[in-house]
Each structure stands twice: as C-alpha cells, then as structure tokens.
Design a protein around this motif. Structure first.
Motif, short mmCIF file in Angstrom:
data_model
loop_
_atom_site.label_atom_id
_atom_site.label_comp_id
_atom_site.label_asym_id
_atom_site.label_seq_id
_atom_site.Cartn_x
_atom_site.Cartn_y
_atom_site.Cartn_z
N TYR A 65 22.91 28.76 46.61
CA TYR A 65 21.50 28.38 46.57
C TYR A 65 20.79 29.35 45.65
O TYR A 65 20.85 30.57 45.84
N PHE A 66 20.12 28.77 44.65
CA PHE A 66 19.49 29.58 43.62
C PHE A 66 18.01 29.80 43.92
O PHE A 66 17.31 28.92 44.45
N GLY A 67 17.54 30.99 43.55
CA GLY A 67 16.12 31.25 43.56
C GLY A 67 15.47 30.70 42.30
O GLY A 67 16.17 30.20 41.41
N PRO A 68 14.14 30.80 42.19
CA PRO A 68 13.43 30.25 41.04
C PRO A 68 13.57 31.08 39.78
O PRO A 68 13.24 30.62 38.69
N GLY A 69 14.08 32.31 39.93
CA GLY A 69 14.27 33.16 38.76
C GLY A 69 13.08 34.04 38.43
O GLY A 69 11.96 33.79 38.88
N THR A 70 13.36 35.07 37.68
CA THR A 70 12.34 35.93 37.09
C THR A 70 12.45 35.79 35.58
O THR A 70 13.52 36.03 35.02
N ARG A 71 11.35 35.39 34.95
CA ARG A 71 11.35 35.29 33.49
C ARG A 71 10.92 36.63 32.90
O ARG A 71 9.79 37.05 33.09
N LEU A 72 11.84 37.28 32.22
CA LEU A 72 11.57 38.58 31.60
C LEU A 72 11.35 38.39 30.11
O LEU A 72 12.18 37.79 29.43
N THR A 73 10.24 38.90 29.64
CA THR A 73 9.93 38.90 28.21
C THR A 73 9.77 40.33 27.76
O THR A 73 8.96 41.07 28.32
N VAL A 74 10.57 40.73 26.79
CA VAL A 74 10.50 42.09 26.24
C VAL A 74 9.88 42.03 24.86
O VAL A 74 10.40 41.35 23.96
N LEU A 75 8.77 42.72 24.71
CA LEU A 75 8.04 42.68 23.44
C LEU A 75 8.45 43.82 22.52
O LEU A 75 8.87 44.89 22.99
#
Lengths: 111, 117
Positions: free
Chosen positions: B107-117
């Motif tokens: 069962y998967f979670g919704p995720g964390t979207r990581l953006t590295v600038l």
C-alpha cells in the motif's frame, strides 16, 4: 535500469473506445502486477497475475499474462473518463517484495 | 489513519541543504519500502525494512541517502547535501508480511514531491 518495457507511453482516446497497453520483458517473472496511479497519489494495485496464460477480469479491465511469463497486457473496454491515469506494470524478480516497475502508460479518456 | 501517510507532501530545498521525509505506514505492517519516482518514470526501489531492520539498501543512489525505522513503525528518509538530480517524488509503501509473499499487497502513500533548486 528498468527491465519492464511498457507501450505505448501515452494514449488519448474518446469515452467508449477500447484500449490495450502492453508490458514486455526479456526476463521471466513469477508474477506481474498492474497498478494505476493518479496525479498526486501513490500507485494502487489493480491485479496480480501469476500463471502463464492467465486471464483476469476486473469489471471492464482484462489482464493477461503471457504463456512464457515475460509479458502482460491490460485491455479496457468502453473506456470512461474515470479510467484516466498512469498505468504501471511491476514485477518482483527476487520474490520478496522489491518491485521493479515499468515507466508506465499515461491514459487520457476524454468525454 | 487508514492508509499510509507521508509528510511533507511538498518540499523545496536549495542545493546543498539536508532534507528529511517522513512515512507513517499502516499500523501493524511489518514491511516498509521506499521508492523514488522521477518525472515521467515508474517508481524505482530505494530500500526495504522488516520491522526496524534495514534488510536491503541496494537502491540508495549514494551515501547522501540514509533511511531509518528505529521503532519498527515510522520511517524517515534523509538526504544530505541535496543535488538537483534528487528532485523526484519519494514514495513509501507498507505491507503486512515479513517478505514479498504472493498476495501481500504493498500500500503506497501519496508521496513527497522534492524539488531541489
């Protein structure tokens, strides 16, 4: 490196049409799984196919596992807008849960 | 909660910063997996825990990535000195059993979207 190749990468159809997406590999898998992923969500398991030649139906979705257990297909009959999503196939080559995913097929069904 | 939860849902980091991503699995689930999903790609395996033991970390891209699950429930994925190529969605999944037994759904979670600038 992803062992599972999915095609097509993108599919846009009208509501009511049928579609098929494919998942192919040069490796044999003991089982393959199909997931659907919607934007901002994690993948959700649709089905697991285990036996070569197996066909499973889930309402308007039909899943088939190739006789050699190297490929699988997903067929959707009379697609609806709610079928829109990223369809992923996945295998477990080591048989302990370490899933390997294909790149996915993005399906868009327009009303 | 009924499902896997992850926090934060979105994270923006400047290159070189450290980040920590949290996963709360379904209560009682023994197995926990971390996956990385780059834009336009399927998820790729990072690491696997059985209770508090990290049994496989072969998918971690570099020694800047570190994961822990000290009490066998909540897990944290830490990325040190973030780089632009670390930008991705980080997914956590949990399952009931001790191994990938047939029928043991992840069962998967919704995720964390990581953006590295």
């Amino acid at each position: 490196t992803q062992l599972l190749e999915q095609s097509p990468q993108f599919l846009s159809i009208q509501e009511g049409e049928n579609l098929t997406v494919y998942c192919n590999s040069s490796s044999v898998f003991s089982s393959l799984q199909w997931y659907r992923q919607e934007p901002g969500e994690g993948p959700v398991l649709l089905v697991t196919v285990v036996t070569g030649g197996e066909v499973k139906k889930l309402k308007r979705l039909t899943f088939q596992f190739g006789d050699a257990r190297k490929d699988s297909s997903l067929h959707i009959t009379a697609a609806q807008p709610g079928d829109t999503g990223l369809y992923l196939c996945a295998g477990d080559p080591d048989s302990w849960g370490k899933l390997q995913f294909g790149a996915g097929t993005q399906v868009v069904v327009t009303p | 909660g009924a499902g896997v939860s992850q926090s934060p849902r979105y994270k923006v980091a400047k290159r070189g910063q450290d980040v920590a991503l949290r996963c709360d699995p379904i209560s009682g689930h023994v197995s926990l997996f971390w996956y990385q999903q780059a834009l336009g790609q399927g998820p790729e395996f990072l690491t696997y825990f059985q209770n508090e033991a990290q049994l496989d970390k072969s998918g971690l891209p570099s020694d800047r990535f570190f994961a822990e699950r000290p009490e066998g429930s909540v897990s944290t994925l830490k990325i040190q000195r973030t780089q632009q190529e670390d930008s991705a969605v980080y997914l956590c999944a949990s399952s009931w059993g001790e191994s990938g037994r047939l029928g043991d759904t992840q069962y998967f979670g919704p995720g964390t979207r990581l953006t590295v600038l």
